[in-house]
Enzyme design. Structure first.
Site, short mmCIF file in Angstrom:
data_model
loop_
_atom_site.label_atom_id
_atom_site.label_comp_id
_atom_site.label_asym_id
_atom_site.label_seq_id
_atom_site.Cartn_x
_atom_site.Cartn_y
_atom_site.Cartn_z
N ARG A 67 61.36 53.55 8.09
CA ARG A 67 62.04 54.69 8.73
C ARG A 67 63.35 54.20 9.34
NH1 ARG A 67 56.92 57.36 12.04
NH2 ARG A 67 55.71 58.04 10.21
N ASP A 104 66.97 54.37 11.20
CA ASP A 104 67.48 55.15 12.33
C ASP A 104 68.72 55.93 11.94
OD1 ASP A 104 65.48 54.24 14.04
OD2 ASP A 104 66.69 52.57 14.80
N ARG A 151 69.17 44.95 14.35
CA ARG A 151 70.36 45.23 15.16
C ARG A 151 70.41 44.35 16.40
NH1 ARG A 151 70.34 51.50 16.08
NH2 ARG A 151 72.09 50.92 17.44
#
Length: 268
Positions: free
Chosen positions: A50, A52, A202
């Protein structure tokens, strides 16, 4: 119901992420709406990961169950027709067994991150890279990245809203490379693992950028990892520049279908 694997490419800019949301556009929602044009009913697809808001897909993988026995090539063509003009494309489609699952059958996820090093704003690459003003020390970044390889408690690099049962993960690869691109020099990250925590990539990139800029030493990454404390993490970088680049399976469901799709597409 016949089950199909879909290889999906998308630009994450217009979407609130992969996952379907009631009041915002999503990649999952776009594909499910296209499926409903082919077989009018509620559709629910599952994906390998999934992503972002703002994160892109080069080779996301999802699966869908259909009532009709579709030819995979025709199914991909029909879906692409109904996905227009949204920046989502089905680049391959394959029939799979009923117990095959895009998420649970996967044994590897591969992410790419791109940093553009130049002072001028990004134009053609806007939203597709993280632009930084100054050159980064790639060798120092790789030295810092090497501390993250292997099985660790990645609490430091885990979002506070992560829903994973455990912070223990095995990172198989984190390669940092300088690439001379047409719009300027880039730093590219090749990150691979069986699975990831929320915002893990990230968090890695934002922390390693600090190393490349000289604000952190490579050994500070090791100290941050061992702290097992979210506050020890460097800045979390923006989603611009992050791509789900591939998903690995014990048997690639698309191995035969890609060449077949290309041959049939060129013949039409």
């Amino acid at each position: 119901m016949p089950r199909y694997a879909l290889k999906v490419e998308y630009h994450g800019g217009p979407f609130a992420g992969w996952q379907r949301q009631a009041d915002q556009p999503s990649v999952q929602g776009a594909i499910e709406a296209a499926l409903a044009k082919l077989e009018p009913r509620a559709h629910t697809i599952a994906a390998a990961g999934r992503t972002d808001a703002g994160v892109h897909g080069l080779a996301q993988v999802a699966h869908c169950d259909m009532e009709k026995d579709w030819d995979p090539f025709r199914l991909s063509e029909a879906l692409n027709h109904h996905l227009k003009p949204q920046p989502v494309a089905i680049v391959a489609c394959a029939r799979v067994t009923d117990d095959w699952h895009a998420r649970f059958s996967a044994v590897e996820r591969r992410y790419l991150f791109r940093i553009l090093m130049r002072r001028a704003p990004a134009t053609h690459l806007k939203g597709l890279v993280w632009r930084v003003n100054n050159a980064l020390d790639v060798e120092a970044m790789q030295a810092g990245a090497d501390h993250l390889i292997g099985r660790h408690d990645f609490t430091t690099f885990r979002s506070s809203i992560c829903q994973a049962d455990s912070p223990l993960k095995t990172l198989d690869r984190l390669d940092v490379t300088r690439v001379e691109g047409p719009h300027g020099p880039e730093v590219q990250f090749d990150v691979r693992a069986r699975s990831f925590l929320h915002n893990q990539v990230r968090s890695f990139v934002g922390t390693l950028e600090r190393v490349g800029a000289g604000a952190w030493a490579p050994g500070d990454v090791k100290a941050a990892l061992e702290a097992c404390d979210r506050s020890a993490c460097g800045p979390v970088c923006p989603p611009d520049g992050l791509y789900l680049a591939g998903v690995g399976y014990p048997d690639d469901p698309f191995a035969a279908s890609v060449e077949l799709h290309q041959a049939r597409a060129s013949a039409t």
